[in-house]
Design a protein around this motif. Structure first.
Motif, PDB file in Angstrom:
ATOM      1  N   PRO A 180      35.904  30.363  31.442  1.00  0.00           N
ATOM      2  CA  PRO A 180      34.790  31.133  30.867  1.00  0.00           C
ATOM      3  C   PRO A 180      34.849  32.627  31.173  1.00  0.00           C
ATOM      4  N   LYS A 181      35.659  33.044  32.167  1.00  0.00           N
ATOM      5  CA  LYS A 181      35.714  34.453  32.573  1.00  0.00           C
ATOM      6  C   LYS A 181      37.150  34.931  32.659  1.00  0.00           C
ATOM      7  N   VAL A 182      37.324  36.251  32.547  1.00  0.00           N
ATOM      8  CA  VAL A 182      38.646  36.858  32.737  1.00  0.00           C
ATOM      9  C   VAL A 182      38.896  37.090  34.222  1.00  0.00           C
ATOM     10  N   TYR A 183      37.896  37.694  34.888  1.00  0.00           N
ATOM     11  CA  TYR A 183      38.029  38.035  36.305  1.00  0.00           C
ATOM     12  C   TYR A 183      36.943  37.340  37.114  1.00  0.00           C
ATOM     13  N   ASP A 184      37.204  37.189  38.408  1.00  0.00           N
ATOM     14  CA  ASP A 184      36.182  36.651  39.311  1.00  0.00           C
ATOM     15  C   ASP A 184      35.013  37.623  39.410  1.00  0.00           C
ATOM     16  N   VAL A 185      33.803  37.074  39.465  1.00  0.00           N
ATOM     17  CA  VAL A 185      32.603  37.881  39.660  1.00  0.00           C
ATOM     18  C   VAL A 185      31.911  37.360  40.907  1.00  0.00           C
TER      19      VAL A 185
END
Length: 658
Positions: A454-459
Motif C-alpha cells: 500500500p505504500k512506497v516508503y515506510d511511514v
C-alpha cells in the motif's frame, strides 16, 4: 427570511454558521444530524467505564472557587456512592448554575486522568426536575467545536418556530416540514431515520432532475455520423474475431452517437473481456466519419500500452501525450491535431493541459472510470460540450451505480472472453513469510508474481508494508529469480524498462504499489499477493487480481491481512474472495457504501452517503427516480428551473456528464 431574523443569531453567530456552510435559514433547518443520543435512560456511574459517554444523575458534593484568570472551576459529584471530579474550562457562565447539595443531570465522556482517575470535562448538564434538553432522543450535529450541541439545537429550534420549510416534492411525498420536525425532535430513533430517508429522497430527486436538465440543455447536430458501422471492416483491426457481446456493444454505442444527444454510456466488462477493442472500433468509426478522437487513460503505463497496441492497427496517424514529453512536443502535437494531421490522441491527464484547450474532438474514451474525478471530465466537456463520451470500467463506482439504477446513464456489458480461473485466498498476518517462501519457489519454477504494497516508503507510526521495506526484506530471497520495483513517482522511462524486463520474463517478480492496478498486461503472470489488503477498496482489489491469469490459465491471488484487521474490512475481503464478477462486486460496494453523491459533487463538504446516517441504497434511488419522473411529467422546464434551489442549479451549470 434571513438568518439574522432568528432569535439568538447575531453577527458573530452568522460568522460561525458560515464556517459550517450554513448561509440561509433553510440551510440551518436542513442540517442533518450525524448521530442521535438517547437521553431517556440515565445510568449509574457504577456501570460506567473510561471512554463511555454517560448520562447520569449526581449530587454536587463540593464546588471549587472560580479562577477568574483561567475562567475554570471544578466540581466533586457523587452518584450511587461513586465520586467523580468534573472540570469546567473557560465556562465562567456555568459557575452560578451549581449549588452544593443539589442534584443535576450530567452528560459527557468519561476519561482517565493520572491524578484523579476517571474524570469528566465540560459536560452538558441540567438541574434535576428542570430537564429540557437532556431528555428523550436528541440529535448530535457536526459543529466542528464552534457551538455546543445545546446551543446549536436551540438555534435550529428557534428557526423552526418562525420558518416552515416547503418543497417541490411535497405533492409527491409526505410534507417535508413533518420530516424536518422528526429530524430534530424525533420520538424514536426509527422516526429520525425515516425523516433522514425522506430528506435523502429529496436530495436525490433534485440531483436526478439536475442531471436530466443538464442532458436536456446539451444537444448536437444530426448527421454528424452519416456512415453505418462496418463491423467486418472493424474486425480487421485485430488478430482475433470480435465476440457477440463486443459487436453488440459497438452497435449500441454508435447508435447513441448517431442520435441528437451526446453519447453518455459506460462500457462494463471484467479484465480481459475486450473493452479496449470495442473502444478502438468506435474510434475508427469516428475517424472514418471525418471526426477526431481522444483515448484518455489514468496512467502513463496504460496510455503507452494502448498506444503501442493500436497505432499500427489504425490506418490514420495517432500520437501519444504524457506528462514526460516536452512543452514544445505538446505544442507540435496540439497544432497537428488542430490541423487534422493527427486524427487521434492517446494520453493521460496531460491531455487536460492548457496546451490542448483549443483542440476540437468529437469522441472521447475514458479508460478506468474510477480513476478520474468529475472535475477532470468537466474540463473535457468544456473543450466540447457535445462530445460523445464513452467510459470504461470493470467495477463501476457507487455514483455510477446510482445513475444506472435511475436509468440516467446507458450501459453496455461485455461477457468474459474466457472463464476466470483465479483462486483467491485470505492469508493471516503470521503466515505472510510462509507465503513469500511459496511465491519464491513458484518463481524458481518459471512462474511470475506481483507482490503489492500500500505504500512506497515506510511511514513512522503506520505499520504497513512498503515497497522499500519489502525490497529490503526479500532482496536476498528473490535475487536469484530477478525482481523489479515499480511505483507511481518513478520516471516513465524507468517504469517502462522495469515492465519490459518483467514482460519478457527476464525478471520473475515485481514489487509494486497499486500503480499496476490498471493496464499492466503481463500474460504469463499467475500470482498476485496483496499485502495489507484490508487497506485497499473492493475495486482496487478486483483490479489487482485481474493482473494475473490473463490468458485464462490457473492463477492465484493472496489477500494478506494486517496484524489488526477490522470486521468490516474482513467482510470486504471475504466478498472479494468469494466473487470474481466485477459488476457484482460493484453492487456489493454500492450496498455497503451507498450511492455517494449523485452528481459527483460534495454538498456542504460531504457526499450524500457521508451526509446521512442511512445509505443511499437501491430503494432510495428507485423512489427518487419515481419522484423525479412525476415532477418532470407535471412541470414545465421554466417552472422546474425556478423550483430548484441555487445549489442544484449550479450543479446543472457546472457538472459534466459521467
Amino acid at each position: 427570511m434571513e438568518l439574522s431574523d432568528i432569535k439568538g443569531v447575531g453577527p458573530k453567530t452568522i460568522e460561525k454558521l458560515e464556517k459550517l456552510n450554513i448561509r440561509t435559514v433553510e440551510n440551518l433547518v436542513f442540517t442533518i444530524p450525524s448521530a442521535y443520543t438517547d437521553f431517556s435512560s440515565p445510568v449509574s456511574l457504577k456501570n460506567a467505564y473510561a471512554g463511555d459517554f454517560c448520562l447520569f444523575y449526581a449530587k454536587v458534593v463540593k464546588k471549587s472557587s472560580l479562577n477568574y484568570k483561567t475562567k475554570n472551576f471544578s466540581l466533586k459529584i457523587s452518584c450511587d456512592g461513586v465520586t467523580l471530579n468534573v472540570f469546567f474550562f473557560n465556562t465562567p457562565f456555568a459557575y452560578a448554575s451549581f449549588s452544593e447539595g443539589e442534584t443535576y443531570l450530567f452528560y459527557g465522556k468519561l476519561t482517565l486522568n493520572y491524578k484523579y482517575g476517571k474524570i469528566m470535562s465540560n459536560p452538558d448538564f441540567e438541574r434535576a426536575g428542570d430537564e429540557k434538553f437532556l431528555k428523550e432522543i436528541r440529535p448530535v450535529y457536526r459543529v466542528k467545536g464552534l457551538f455546543t450541541q445545546k446551543t446549536f439545537y436551540k438555534l435550529v429550534s428557534n428557526a423552526l418556530q418562525v420558518y416552515k420549510p416547503v418543497s417541490m416534492t411535497d405533492s409527491v411525498l409526505t410534507d417535508i416540514s413533518k420530516a424536518i420536525c422528526n429530524l430534530h425532535n424525533p420520538l424514536s430513533l426509527n422516526a429520525a431515520l425515516q425523516a433522514q430517508k425522506r430528506i435523502a429522497v429529496e436530495d436525490c430527486a433534485k440531483s436526478i432532475l439536475s442531471y436530466r436538465l443538464l442532458k436536456e440543455n446539451v444537444k448536437k447536430k444530426k448527421g454528424l455520423y452519416p456512415l453505418l458501422p462496418d463491423i467486418d471492416g472493424m474486425s480487421k483491426l485485430f488478430s482475433f474475431k470480435l465476440s457477440a457481446s463486443q459487436i453488440n456493444a459497438v452497435n449500441e454505442i454508435i447508435a447513441d452517437m448517431r442520435s441528437d444527444r451526446p453519447l453518455s454510456r459506460i462500457l462494463v466488462g471484467d479484465v480481459g473481456s475486450g473493452k479496449t477493442a470495442v473502444a478502438a472500433c468506435v474510434m475508427d468509426y469516428a475517424v472514418k466519419n471525418g471526426k477526431q478522437a481522444m483515448f484518455i487513460a489514468p496512467t502513463t503505463v496504460l496510455a503507452m500500452q494502448h498506444f503501442k497496441k493500436l497505432k499500427d492497427s489504425f490506418d490514420f496517424p495517432v500520437a501519444l501525450v504524457t506528462s514526460e514529453i516536452s512543452q514544445s512536443q505538446k505544442i507540435k502535437i496540439a497544432t497537428d491535431f488542430k490541423e487534422g494531421k493527427i486524427k487521434a490522441l492517446f494520453g493521460t491527464h496531460a491531455l487536460f493541459d492548457p496546451t490542448f484547450n483549443s483542440v476540437d474532438f468529437s469522441f472521447a474514451v475514458i479508460d478506468e472510470q474510477q480513476r478520474f474525478g468529475v472535475s477532470q471530465k468537466d474540463e473535457m466537456h468544456k473543450k466540447n460540450p457535445s462530445v460523445d463520451c464513452l467510459t470504461m470500467t470493470a467495477t463501476p463506482i457507487p455514483r455510477t451505480m446510482s445513475l444506472l439504477l435511475s436509468d440516467d446513464i446507458a450501459i453496455s456489458t461485455l461477457k468474459p472472453r474466457y472463464i476466470p480461473n483465479v483462486k483467491t485466498h485470505i492469508v493471516n498476518y503470521d503466515k505472510v513469510n510462509d507465503m513469500f517462501d511459496y511465491i519464491h519457489s513458484q518463481c524458481e519454477n518459471g512462474k511470475q508474481a506481483y507482490i503489492i504494497c500500500p505504500k512506497v516508503y515506510d511511514v513512522e507510526g503506520i505499520e504497513v508494508f512498503s515497497v522499500e521495506k519489502l525490497a529490503d526484506m526479500l532482496f536476498e530471497k528473490f535475487a536469484d529469480v530477478g525482481f523489479e520495483i515499480v511505483y507511481g513517482k518513478m520516471s516513465d522511462a524507468k517504469k517502462e524498462k522495469a515492465f519490459e524486463r518483467f514482460f519478457s520474463g527476464q525478471s520473475k517478480a515485481m514489487f509494486a504499489t497499486s500503480v499496476v492496478e490498471v493496464g499492466v498486461d503481463a500474460p504469463d503472470a499467475t500470482i498476485v499477493a496483496i499485502l495489507n489488503a484490508d487497506k485497499f477498496g473492493i475495486s482496487s482489489l478486483h483490479q489487482l487480481r485481474g493482473r494475473v491469469g490473463r490468458r485464462g490459465q490457473a492463477s492465484e491471488c493472496y489477500l494478506c491481512l494486517s496484524e489488526f484487521t477490522s470486521s468490516a474490512s474482513m467482510s470486504r475481503l471475504t466478498a472479494v474472495k468469494d466473487n470474481n464478477d466485477g459488476f457484482k462486486l460493484a453492487e456489493l460496494d454500492f450496498e455497503t457504501r451507498g450511492g455517494g453523491d449523485y452528481l459527483g459533487l460534495k454538498q456542504s463538504g460531504k457526499t450524500l452517503s457521508e451526509k446521512y446516517l442511512i445509505n443511499i441504497d437501491k430503494e432510495i434511488i428507485a423512489l427518487s427516480k419515481k419522484v423525479a419522473d412525476t415532477i418532470m411529467d407535471s412541470t414545465d422546464y421554466e417552472s422546474l428551473i425556478n423550483s430548484l434551489d441555487g445549489e442544484y442549479l449550479r450543479s446543472v451549470e457546472n457538472v459534466s456528464k459521467s
